[in-house]
Design a protein around this motif. Structure first.
Motif, PDB file in Angstrom:
ATOM      1  N   GLU A 124     -18.598  80.103 -14.794  1.00 58.58           N
ATOM      2  CA  GLU A 124     -18.456  80.901 -16.013  1.00 58.58           C
ATOM      3  C   GLU A 124     -17.296  81.865 -15.757  1.00 58.58           C
ATOM      4  N   ILE A 125     -16.159  81.559 -16.364  1.00 57.87           N
ATOM      5  CA  ILE A 125     -14.966  82.386 -16.152  1.00 57.87           C
ATOM      6  C   ILE A 125     -15.046  83.605 -17.068  1.00 57.87           C
ATOM      7  N   LYS A 126     -14.946  84.771 -16.507  1.00 60.15           N
ATOM      8  CA  LYS A 126     -15.091  86.009 -17.276  1.00 60.15           C
ATOM      9  C   LYS A 126     -13.834  86.278 -18.121  1.00 60.15           C
ATOM     10  N   PRO A 127     -14.015  86.856 -19.321  1.00 62.60           N
ATOM     11  CA  PRO A 127     -12.882  87.142 -20.209  1.00 62.60           C
ATOM     12  C   PRO A 127     -12.107  88.381 -19.765  1.00 62.60           C
ATOM     13  N   VAL A 128     -11.528  88.279 -18.581  1.00 58.98           N
ATOM     14  CA  VAL A 128     -10.765  89.371 -17.991  1.00 58.98           C
ATOM     15  C   VAL A 128      -9.283  89.157 -18.296  1.00 58.98           C
ATOM     16  N   VAL A 129      -8.589  90.227 -18.629  1.00 67.62           N
ATOM     17  CA  VAL A 129      -7.149  90.124 -18.881  1.00 67.62           C
ATOM     18  C   VAL A 129      -6.456  89.634 -17.611  1.00 67.62           C
ATOM     19  N   GLN A 130      -5.624  88.618 -17.750  1.00 69.39           N
ATOM     20  CA  GLN A 130      -4.894  88.021 -16.629  1.00 69.39           C
ATOM     21  C   GLN A 130      -5.845  87.578 -15.514  1.00 69.39           C
ATOM     22  N   ASN A 131      -6.889  86.862 -15.908  1.00 73.37           N
ATOM     23  CA  ASN A 131      -7.819  86.317 -14.916  1.00 73.37           C
ATOM     24  C   ASN A 131      -7.144  85.160 -14.196  1.00 73.37           C
ATOM     25  N   PRO A 132      -6.933  85.263 -12.884  1.00 74.86           N
ATOM     26  CA  PRO A 132      -6.235  84.188 -12.153  1.00 74.86           C
ATOM     27  C   PRO A 132      -7.012  82.872 -12.138  1.00 74.86           C
TER      28      PRO A 132
END
Length: 237
Positions: A124-132
């Motif tokens: 589950e990829i978090k909706p973080v700005v500029q998530n690598p």
């Protein structure tokens, strides 16, 4: 072609805790980006040069626990040098045990999880700005761990799995910790099945089924992993 600043050191140090858990598919990516790789072996080599390195140092996985310092005294120096490294915000990538060491060095608790997480599943990829890790959305990754960690206070959570909420975090742009394995090379997975046979049998993992999953999912991860690495390298400050 290097994606970092022109004066960024061209050597990448990789700290190994187990011979067959190396940089895998990421090693070729480093070469393609114009870097050279130097391995050091924890418990055998002096880790000071690698952990005081001004460029990128990668801390790889292994079957021991961060808290097993009495049985593996070299961990004490590794943790101390890592604490100093992180305090200086030097570029650091931790994978599996490497991520646990980073979490511990940042003051978070590392401990045995409720169950082993061994096998392939999506994050589950978090909706973080500029998530690598954005490129890993819907791409199964390899999980192979029994320990887990609390999220360090200064860290930003990047990904979770169904079994463990803390799968990846970053601190600023220079420190990236991945509980899962992004580095595995499709043509080298049999080494993992051989080397970890005792753990697999103890955990009652179906080795043939895991081999089939490796053959199915590893090639796709091998295509996505370089994008994660390149994004991280581009944003190092």
């Amino acid at each position: 072609m290097k994606t970092t600043a022109p004066d960024f050191p061209e050597t990448i140090y990789a700290i190994q805790h187990l011979a067959f858990e190396d940089l895998g598919a990421l090693e070729d990516t480093f070469y393609q980006l114009g870097f050279r790789v130097r391995y050091v072996e924890a418990g055998v080599d002096n880790l000071r040069k690698a952990l005081e390195h001004e460029g990128l140092t990668v801390i790889l996985g292994g079957p021991i626990g961060v808290y097993e310092t009495e049985d593996y005294p070299f961990l004490k120096q590794e943790i101390e040098l890592l604490q100093q490294r992180l305090a200086r915000n030097l570029p650091t990538l931790g994978i599996c045990l490497g991520a646990q060491l980073i979490a511990h060095a940042l003051g978070a608790k590392v401990y045995a999880g409720a169950q082993k997480e061994i096998g392939w599943s999506s994050l589950e990829i978090k909706p973080v700005v500029q998530n690598p890790l954005a490129t890993l959305q819907d791409t199964p990754v390899l999980h192979w761990h029994g320990d887990t960690f609390d999220l360090p206070e200064q860290a930003e959570l990047l990904a979770s799995s169904n079994l463990y909420p803390h799968q990846a975090f970053k601190v600023g742009n220079n420190i990236l910790a991945l509980q899962f394995h992004i580095e595995v090379a499709a043509d080298a997975m049999e080494k993992w099945l051989i080397g970890h046979t005792c753990e697999l049998r103890h955990a009652k993992i179906d080795i043939q089924a895991l081999r089939t999953d490796n053959q199915c999912f590893a090639p796709a991860l091998e295509q996505s992993a370089p994008q994660v690495l390149q994004f991280f390298m581009q944003h190092i400050e």
